[in-house]
Design an enzyme around this catalytic site. Sequence first.
Site, PDB file in Angstrom:
ATOM      1  N   ASN A  90       0.912  -1.224  -0.107  1.00 13.40           N
ATOM      2  CA  ASN A  90      -0.128   0.123  -0.037  1.00 13.40           C
ATOM      3  C   ASN A  90       0.887   1.373   0.158  1.00 13.40           C
ATOM      4  O   ASN A  90       1.736   1.438   0.659  1.00 13.40           O
ATOM      5  CB  ASN A  90      -0.948   0.036   1.197  1.00 13.40           C
ATOM      6  CG  ASN A  90      -1.965   0.927   1.259  1.00 13.40           C
ATOM      7  OD1 ASN A  90      -1.984   2.031   0.557  1.00 13.40           O
ATOM      8  ND2 ASN A  90      -2.917   0.770   1.996  1.00 13.40           N
TER       9      ASN A  90
ATOM     10  N   THR B 323      -7.335   2.633   1.366  1.00 12.03           N
ATOM     11  CA  THR B 323      -7.154   1.067   1.137  1.00 12.03           C
ATOM     12  C   THR B 323      -6.748   1.136  -0.332  1.00 12.03           C
ATOM     13  O   THR B 323      -6.443   2.188  -1.124  1.00 12.03           O
ATOM     14  CB  THR B 323      -8.642   0.564   0.755  1.00 12.03           C
ATOM     15  OG1 THR B 323      -9.401   1.112  -0.201  1.00 12.03           O
ATOM     16  CG2 THR B 323      -9.405   0.379   2.259  1.00 12.03           C
ATOM     17  N   CYS B 324      -6.195  -0.179  -0.766  1.00 13.19           N
ATOM     18  CA  CYS B 324      -5.492  -0.279  -2.119  1.00 13.19           C
ATOM     19  C   CYS B 324      -6.650  -0.665  -3.052  1.00 13.19           C
ATOM     20  O   CYS B 324      -6.487  -1.490  -3.910  1.00 13.19           O
ATOM     21  CB  CYS B 324      -4.522  -1.612  -1.929  1.00 13.19           C
ATOM     22  SG  CYS B 324      -2.984  -1.505  -1.056  1.00 13.19           S
ATOM     23  N   ASP B 325      -7.598   0.095  -3.281  1.00 13.65           N
ATOM     24  CA  ASP B 325      -8.629   0.131  -3.994  1.00 13.65           C
ATOM     25  C   ASP B 325      -9.015   1.442  -4.921  1.00 13.65           C
ATOM     26  O   ASP B 325      -9.095   2.528  -3.982  1.00 13.65           O
ATOM     27  CB  ASP B 325      -9.944  -0.204  -3.328  1.00 13.65           C
ATOM     28  CG  ASP B 325     -11.101  -0.697  -4.204  1.00 13.65           C
ATOM     29  OD1 ASP B 325     -11.244  -0.055  -5.205  1.00 13.65           O
ATOM     30  OD2 ASP B 325     -11.348  -1.834  -4.072  1.00 13.65           O
ATOM     31  N   ASN B 366      -9.098  -4.821   3.273  1.00 12.74           N
ATOM     32  CA  ASN B 366      -7.431  -4.551   3.410  1.00 12.74           C
ATOM     33  C   ASN B 366      -7.122  -4.655   4.722  1.00 12.74           C
ATOM     34  O   ASN B 366      -6.248  -4.142   5.026  1.00 12.74           O
ATOM     35  CB  ASN B 366      -7.599  -3.083   2.719  1.00 12.74           C
ATOM     36  CG  ASN B 366      -7.227  -2.740   1.414  1.00 12.74           C
ATOM     37  OD1 ASN B 366      -6.363  -2.216   1.060  1.00 12.74           O
ATOM     38  ND2 ASN B 366      -8.221  -3.297   0.581  1.00 12.74           N
TER      39      ASN B 366
END
Lengths: 376, 376
Positions: A90, B323-325, B366
Amino acid sequence: MSERIRDFLRRRDDDGPCVVVDLDIVRDNYETFAKALPDTSVYYAVKANPAPEILSLLESLGSSFDCASVGEIEMVLATGASADRISYGNTIKKERDIAKAHAYGVRLFAVDCPEEVEKIARAAPGSRVFCRVLCDGAGAEWPLSRKFGCDPAMAPDVLEHAHRLGLQAYGVSFHVGSQQANLQAWDFALAMAAGVFQEMAVRGIDLKMVNMGGGFPTRYLKDVPGVPSYGAAIFGSLTKHFGNRLPATIIEPGRGMVGNAGLIEAEVVLISKKSEQDEVRWVYLDIGKFHGLAETMDEAIRYPIRTEKDGAETVPCVLAGPTCDSVDVLYEKTPYPLPVSLSIGDKVLIEATGAYTTTYSSVGFNGFAPLASYVI
Amino acid sequence: MSERIRDFLRRRDDDGPCVVVDLDIVRDNYETFAKALPDTSVYYAVKANPAPEILSLLESLGSSFDCASVGEIEMVLATGASADRISYGNTIKKERDIAKAHAYGVRLFAVDCPEEVEKIARAAPGSRVFCRVLCDGAGAEWPLSRKFGCDPAMAPDVLEHAHRLGLQAYGVSFHVGSQQANLQAWDFALAMAAGVFQEMAVRGIDLKMVNMGGGFPTRYLKDVPGVPSYGAAIFGSLTKHFGNRLPATIIEPGRGMVGNAGLIEAEVVLISKKSEQDEVRWVYLDIGKFHGLAETMDEAIRYPIRTEKDGAETVPCVLAGPTCDSVDVLYEKTPYPLPVSLSIGDKVLIEATGAYTTTYSSVGFNGFAPLASYVI
């Protein structure tokens, strides 16, 4: 659907929707990736499905892990995996979380700006960092926003900054976009990565690694290229752009590792029409956007749906979830054809739902429990 | 922000984002509704925030409750409220959930089609049902989809069907759309409800109740009409359309009851630019779409955000979650002005976040914990 899942569901007597993941399929997927890209390390994107059984299986197969948070790092360590198999991927991390990861032994971190480099230099001194670079995602079903990564022209400065602060400027990462069916996308991205390597070499810093991210598709309703095609295309692009000085490489499959291994069983709660003249039926399931099917947002992913009545004549249906929320509609712009004989109380099977379902589930919106999950 | 919340946050030493709800404000809101519409019963929409302390307070104030599921019914009963203060307001219910509700003593159910009427006739015989009617939601910030309700022309048939199956055809419900600032919206809907009453009278069935739903707005960045204005307008429309035979009435405030009573404290994780030429900053918080701020979807709700640096010059910022979104971006199309002096590690306060935050939170996407909640 796998025979194992079918057997499991036949024996289950719990009520309510659930997802079942078949570890045999996860194993096949891992082996397919490992074989298609034999010189590339697989870092499973834990966020796709962090079920302990999945993490343990992948640990035993030799996988490494891409983690989004300290929480995910702890889940991976709980399998017995050593911290050198973890990438803290991340680009957005609290400094105290970097310090926790460092204390656990994690030494590989993603960055995309000088500010994040500085946190890592303070909280995880000496670690390896890779710089995520923006990539336009052309061809992906879900092109990514500009949230992660910096302009390619900025990456050498970010990496040189890391080098000057005592970190190891280790490499470059990109993400071609989720569910990427265009094999050329990796070629463009690898050309860009090679450019960053060259610029860094001019500055006297040798990068070692290219993290090629995820984006490997799962088959929903449309066919997608198989992993071996990706492997061949990627290997071709690597030699084209890096010649005989190939970097170490990483891939981070998430959806591609677990998507097709999972299946949701749900129930038809109601079938109705809005007026006597309506041609479209409304079919309401006991699962919707808030309990696992968030990726139907904007009707982005169209899951294959099987019913006991398949083969009968179909009618166009609007498909919706069970909550009192008007956005909890799965398919409306493009109605979903379902059997005319489908009835209230029938079970439906929603395929290719192993990724991004359990974790997207809400804690209890409308008083419904989170999606139940079984890994077999 | 209330002084009580400020004090609480000053003393808190937990890490991570949280929402704090001030019960004094919930109490004020309840009393404002009760006073603005003295002859109308308040059914709190539990889904907006089912914290036990909120339900207990409203129980003690005499509120009734609109429940979306058996889970919510059980939460309300846990306060000691009797089942006759509960409406099972979801038009989409499993027959076995209707039976459970009936066993708990619930006798008031929403329907919008003959199929649902038949379930209730079997599983909750003799109960009262009201038919939800489609309403176009013009003027609402979030007009509702056609998910709930039937065409007004179909409602008399649905209600007559209930009557013939031994249920009490009790009334009509509508929902004018969330965050509805157009006072005329209730007038159109009440005219339509009165039409259903007249048609039912012709058929020899006297309806008794109009459920006017929710839609009462909370103040975010724009001013909205106050509850007393709604009360006056609604009372005017009721007398206009029903004359001196006023029906019993219900309202179902959710957002209007708790939205302004809550406040989220979050932390700035990262501030960066995507290239050296970029004019827009990216500000990443430790909370985003998947941990409480789902209602920023499509930038629908623009929350007021306070920082310790307010008053300083501002710069346009893209605001994103941790988040990694890539969809976890709160405001991008319309960047949010934040102080130029805002720094990594600073706290920010996100106001009017008492409704639809805790329950929309994911179980752990996450690896981040669900939104922590405190009710004081």
